[in-house]
Design an enzyme around this catalytic site. Structure first.
Site, PDB file in Angstrom:
ATOM      1  N   SER A   5       8.598  17.742   3.988  1.00  0.00           N
ATOM      2  CA  SER A   5       7.925  16.884   4.953  1.00  0.00           C
ATOM      3  C   SER A   5       7.419  17.758   6.080  1.00  0.00           C
ATOM      4  O   SER A   5       8.007  18.803   6.384  1.00  0.00           O
ATOM      5  CB  SER A   5       8.918  15.854   5.518  1.00  0.00           C
ATOM      6  OG  SER A   5       8.422  15.266   6.703  1.00  0.00           O
ATOM      7  N   TYR A  18      17.019  14.006   9.488  1.00  0.00           N
ATOM      8  CA  TYR A  18      15.997  14.043   8.432  1.00  0.00           C
ATOM      9  C   TYR A  18      15.230  15.370   8.464  1.00  0.00           C
ATOM     10  O   TYR A  18      15.055  16.030   7.429  1.00  0.00           O
ATOM     11  CB  TYR A  18      15.032  12.873   8.615  1.00  0.00           C
ATOM     12  CG  TYR A  18      13.882  12.887   7.631  1.00  0.00           C
ATOM     13  CD1 TYR A  18      14.073  12.547   6.299  1.00  0.00           C
ATOM     14  CD2 TYR A  18      12.595  13.235   8.050  1.00  0.00           C
ATOM     15  CE1 TYR A  18      13.013  12.558   5.398  1.00  0.00           C
ATOM     16  CE2 TYR A  18      11.535  13.246   7.158  1.00  0.00           C
ATOM     17  CZ  TYR A  18      11.748  12.914   5.834  1.00  0.00           C
ATOM     18  OH  TYR A  18      10.702  12.935   4.940  1.00  0.00           O
ATOM     19  N   GLY A  22      13.326  11.087  -8.153  1.00  0.00           N
ATOM     20  CA  GLY A  22      12.774  10.026  -7.322  1.00  0.00           C
ATOM     21  C   GLY A  22      11.488   9.450  -7.882  1.00  0.00           C
ATOM     22  O   GLY A  22      10.576   9.099  -7.118  1.00  0.00           O
ATOM     23  N   ALA A  23      11.401   9.311  -9.209  1.00  0.00           N
ATOM     24  CA  ALA A  23      10.140   8.938  -9.846  1.00  0.00           C
ATOM     25  C   ALA A  23       9.934   7.442  -9.997  1.00  0.00           C
ATOM     26  O   ALA A  23       8.889   7.020 -10.478  1.00  0.00           O
ATOM     27  CB  ALA A  23      10.042   9.595 -11.226  1.00  0.00           C
ATOM     28  N   GLY A  50       6.951   9.983  -6.136  1.00  0.00           N
ATOM     29  CA  GLY A  50       7.490  10.397  -7.424  1.00  0.00           C
ATOM     30  C   GLY A  50       6.856   9.663  -8.579  1.00  0.00           C
ATOM     31  O   GLY A  50       6.552  10.260  -9.620  1.00  0.00           O
ATOM     32  N   GLY A  95       6.977   5.261  -5.115  1.00  0.00           N
ATOM     33  CA  GLY A  95       6.265   6.103  -4.181  1.00  0.00           C
ATOM     34  C   GLY A  95       5.622   7.343  -4.764  1.00  0.00           C
ATOM     35  O   GLY A  95       4.966   7.320  -5.804  1.00  0.00           O
TER      36      GLY A  95
END
Length: 287
Positions: free
Chosen positions: A139, A164, A19-20, A25, A23
């Site tokens: 999270s 989630y 996920g880079a 990442g 955001g």
């Protein structure tokens, strides 16, 4: 106690960050690259990644959709050297309607947890060779998460935030179980977890929170920028003082913002039997 955030010299070390391209990442990858790490980044959209990751060589980018177990396997099979750092960061947050991955699994559970479980499984020999640090970006929603053992895929009823929180709790339990198994079986891997508190990123784009997160972030009230939200994960992934089985997050009010601190493990994640069961169920789902 506020923890030091100095990122040590990472020259000669290989780091994988999921996920880079956006955001947290992107912020994590940028700091690792600045510290000298060689990056290997699985990204779903190469064109977007090349635009947003101008600070990294194009050779570090490899196309891989983390919501596809076949893509995860193919990416891992191309890694041909020891891995020293793995940051499990890619995620999906609360799509309003239930969606499924290419493999027919509920999208949040598949992307946030199962894809990273599969990635570690396929990379295990390389992680052992590198005596890797594996940091899972969870999270604080995991604090309120509950594992619906009889309905992991939310087929009998889908509530966006409940699904989630469940996926993030599963990811946290996996991080803890990975560290326990590594210690018990001598794998040489250190596994821990971190969360950003409240950070304004595109992760909230599908939720009603997006507009408010951006406003509060700009005002510096409770919500952090992505760069600040990345600090706990960076500490967990790189500090020689960050321990296996630890949970790191912001040290400010309600752990929503502020400098990184080690936090007490959430009550929802304290029973090792739950972690063992998450591992067993994940193996079964992955065949």
């Amino acid at each position: 106690m506020t923890l030091d955030l100095t990122v040590p010299d990472l020259t000669g070390r290989l780091a994988i960050v999921t996920g880079a391209s956006d955001g947290l990442g992107r912020a994590i990858a940028g700091r690792l690259a600045a510290a000298g790490a060689e990056l290997l980044l699985p990204v779903r959209d190469l064109a977007k990644a090349e635009r947003t990751l101008a600070h990294v060589p194009a050779k570090t980018l490899r196309r891989a959709d983390l919501a596809s177990l076949d893509d995860v396997r193919a990416f891992a099979e191309r890694v041909d050297r020891p891995v020293h750092l793995l940051v499990n960061n890619a995620g999906v947050m609360a799509p309003p309607a239930r969606q499924t991955s290419r493999d027919g699994l509920e999208l949040q559970f598949a992307t946030n947890h199962l894809s990273h479980f599969a990635l570690v499984h396929h990379l295990l020999p390389r992680l052992r060779e590198g005596r890797a640090r594996v940091t899972s970006v969870v999270s604080f929603g995991a604090r309120d998460g509950r594992i619906a053992w009889g309905d992991l895929q939310s087929e009998r009823g889908y509530r966006p935030m409940r699904a989630y929180n469940q996926s993030k709790l599963a990811q946290l339990l996996f991080a803890l179980e990975l560290d326990r198994r590594s210690t018990g079986e001598g794998w040489g891997i250190t596994s821990n977890a971190a969360h950003p508190g409240l950070a304004s990123t595109n992760l909230q784009a599908a939720t009603p929170l997006d507009r408010w997160f951006k406003r509060l972030s700009r005002a510096g009230i409770l919500v952090q920028t992505a760069d600040r939200g990345a600090r706990p994960a960076l500490y967990a992934a790189t500090s020689p003082h960050a321990r296996g089985g630890g949970l790191y997050g912001p040290g400010g009010l309600a752990h929503l913002a502020g400098a990184p601190v080690e936090q007490r493990l959430y009550r929802s994640a304290r029973d090792p039997r739950d972690a063992e069961q998450v591992w067993a169920v994940s193996e079964k789902l992955l065949g």
